[in-house]
Write an enzyme that holds these catalytic residues in place. Structure first.
Site, short mmCIF file in Angstrom:
data_model
loop_
_atom_site.label_atom_id
_atom_site.label_comp_id
_atom_site.label_asym_id
_atom_site.label_seq_id
_atom_site.Cartn_x
_atom_site.Cartn_y
_atom_site.Cartn_z
N GLN A 279 0.83 -1.19 0.00
CA GLN A 279 0.00 0.00 0.00
C GLN A 279 0.87 1.25 0.00
OE1 GLN A 279 -2.16 -0.43 3.71
NE2 GLN A 279 -0.29 -0.79 4.82
N HIS A 311 -8.52 3.85 20.17
CA HIS A 311 -7.78 2.66 20.58
C HIS A 311 -8.10 2.23 22.01
CE1 HIS A 311 -5.29 3.74 17.01
NE2 HIS A 311 -5.27 2.43 16.89
N ASP A 333 0.49 -0.15 13.06
CA ASP A 333 0.97 1.15 13.54
C ASP A 333 1.42 1.08 14.99
OD1 ASP A 333 -1.49 1.02 14.92
OD2 ASP A 333 -2.49 2.17 13.35
N ALA A 388 -4.43 -11.86 7.98
CA ALA A 388 -5.04 -12.32 9.23
C ALA A 388 -5.79 -13.63 9.06
CB ALA A 388 -5.98 -11.23 9.78
N ASP A 406 -8.08 -5.26 14.80
CA ASP A 406 -7.95 -3.85 14.45
C ASP A 406 -7.79 -3.75 12.93
OD1 ASP A 406 -7.62 -1.13 14.58
OD2 ASP A 406 -5.52 -1.21 15.19
#
Length: 551
Positions: A279, A311, A333, A388, A406
């Site tokens: 990406q 979060h 991240d 995932a 997430d």
């Protein structure tokens, strides 16, 4: 007395003009000429498919929902190819000149299509009103134009190859389509494995246009030049040189163009812009007290001034209970891991991230690593690269006390299987007895049907659920939309973030770990947020599966 008409020659209808008489005058032997025509068919087919894939890829990147964009581009283009084939019937008498002009136009339109589409998106996408549909209208227009031009190629090439040496129509069509299909195969493989990773979307389309114009010019001006008048040869040569000059100039300036377009999309505060194998990652701000924002493929992943609210809401309710071993799906991240490590008693946290480039940036970028509290330097954090769903299939069962998903919003096509019943079944298998799974399920107010489909899908996988939401004051998690800082685009942002907490045994209680001091979320807020989410419940929804996605 009326004289009868003379009968038409066999194979020629009396109401149509006959094709040009005699074979083409070639500078090479007929067998060599035939090979060169088929080689041109091969190159043109490869270029045509690259144009198609380029439009699909760029439209998916800019507008999301790759299934819709692919359907629009391919269906419109195939329809336009039929129109082009019919239109080419009028050019058969001038096949060489027509094909030369056709390839020159196709090279210009196809080569510049990606740059034009990105320009409209970057500079007009936030003007509002009808301009918001500019990229979609232009996508359809380019699909129509390129489809018409590609569709006109085959009839003209058929005429040219027959003028070299007449053969039965079936054999000529077989040779022509064999070269066409093999060229499409090469173009289809070259785009994802060579052009896109090494040249990028803009440069690869410009290079393809250059190859296209050279192939067309070489065939017409080299092999069939005697079919053209001197004036036609000069005009075609000038047109080809002009198009090559335009494409070459655009290729030289493409980096400056990208920087200018990026500033138009993200503002003047772009600090990091890098394209990984997965990406494009853009960081804005993060220095001199400015808020750090992270964009992935043009969509705002988080806004630094209120990412903690998101979060904390995602992680903290799931951490109420045993949490020695935690699995984070996504979260490259490091911000979800930061919230996990803020709870005492965590012995190991596994982060499964698809893009190692994002993890690398989260380790090394001063602003991002400071925001995530340098979690990737903590010995308790272990990073695994992988998708995932695939990773969960090989995960050991009954291992994790907490699983945190997430992931991007379910409305994105690439993420749909990560919100399927099969996916939640795999996550349930990875939970230890009494373990908890928490999922980010998109905005509740903005897309209630998608949110409650996630909840219904989790229940169908054998999980007991507790949905909740928190107010969002920023477009930070709207992964289905391209966010633009300081523009009218924020008015389209979701007003909240929705989550679903689940266990395999009984409905989980929504409570916070009393050993961790609240920052943005209190127990009273969480209870009220759960009631607010329940008030929006949509009933009668069926679960989403791999073969029947419902988002």
């Amino acid at each position: 007395m009326i004289e009868p008409h003379a009968p038409a020659p066999p194979g020629v209808r009396p109401d149509r003009e006959p094709p040009p008489p005699g074979p083409a005058r070639l500078p090479v032997r007929p067998a060599t000429g035939r090979f060169l025509v088929l080689a041109c068919v091969f190159v043109c087919a490869a270029c045509g498919l690259v144009y198609e894939l380029e439009l699909v890829a760029l439209a998916s990147y800019l507008m999301g929902d790759s299934v819709t964009q692919a359907s629009v581009v391919l269906s419109v283009m195939v329809f336009a190819m039929g129109i082009g084939s019919l239109a080419a019937k009028r050019l058969r008498r001038f096949a060489a000149a027509g094909f030369g002009a056709l390839e020159t136009t196709l090279a210009l339109v196809g080569g510049c299509s990606a740059m034009a589409l990105y320009a409209v998106f970057a500079w007009t996408g936030d003007w509002g009103g009808g301009w918001a549909y500019g990229p979609r209208v232009l996508l359809v227009a380019f699909s129509l134009a390129i489809g018409v031009l590609i569709g006109a190629e085959v009839p003209l090439l058929m005429e040219l190859i027959q003028r070299i040496r007449r053969q039965d129509a079936g054999g000529a069509v077989a040779d022509l389509f064999a070269a066409d299909y093999v060229g499409a195969l090469v173009g289809g493989l070259a785009f994802p494995f060579l052009l896109l990773p090494f040249l990028g979307q803009l440069t690869s389309s410009l290079l393809t246009g250059g190859v296209n114009v050279v192939a067309g010019a070489a065939l017409v001006l080299g092999l069939f030049r005697r079919d053209l008048t001197c004036r036609a040869r000069c005009l075609l040569l000038v047109a080809n040189i002009t198009v090559l000059g335009v494409l070459a100039s655009a290729a030289v300036l493409v980096d400056d163009f990208e920087r200018a377009a990026r500033q138009a999309v993200y503002g003047d505060d772009v600090r990091v812009a890098v394209r990984t194998g997965v990406q494009e990652i853009v960081l804005t701000g993060g220095t001199d007290g400015r808020s750090l924002d992270l964009y992935l493929d043009g969509r705002l992943r988080f806004a630094g001034h209120d990412e903690r609210r998101y979060h904390e809401a995602l992680v903290r309710p799931a951490m109420s209970g045993p949490h020695a071993r935690v699995l984070i799906l996504g979260g490259g991240d490091g911000l979800a891991a930061r919230e996990v490590l803020g709870h005492p008693g965590v012995r190991r946290t596994d982060v499964v991230a698809l893009d190692p480039g994002l993890v690398r940036l989260a380790r090394t970028d001063p602003g991002l690593s400071r925001l995530n509290d340098h979690v990737f330097g903590d010995p308790r954090v272990h990073v695994a690269r992988g998708e995932a769903f695939h990773w969960l299939r090989g995960a050991p069962p009954a291992t994790y006390d907490v699983v945190v998903a997430d992931l991007p919003d379910p409305g994105m096509t690439a993420s749909t299987k990560l919100y399927s019943q099969e996916f939640y079944g795999l996550a349930r298998r990875a939970l230890a007895p009494g373990g908890r799974l928490v999922v980010h399920a998109g905005p509740v107010t903005g897309r209630p049907r998608a949110f409650w489909t996630v909840e219904a899908t989790m229940r169908a996988a054998g999980l007991h659920t507790a949905p909740y939401r928190v107010d969002g004051r920023d477009p930070g998690r709207d992964a289905g939309r391209t966010a633009r800082p300081d523009t009218a685009g924020e008015s389209r942002a979701p007003r909240d973030w929705g989550f679903v907490l689940a266990t395999a045994d009984t409905r989980p209680p929504l409570r916070l770990d009393r050993h961790v001091s609240p920052r943005t979320l209190t127990q009273a807020d969480l209870t009220a947020d759960a009631r607010a989410a329940e008030a929006t419940r949509v009933t009668g929804l069926r679960p989403s599966t791999l073969v029947h996605p419902r988002y």
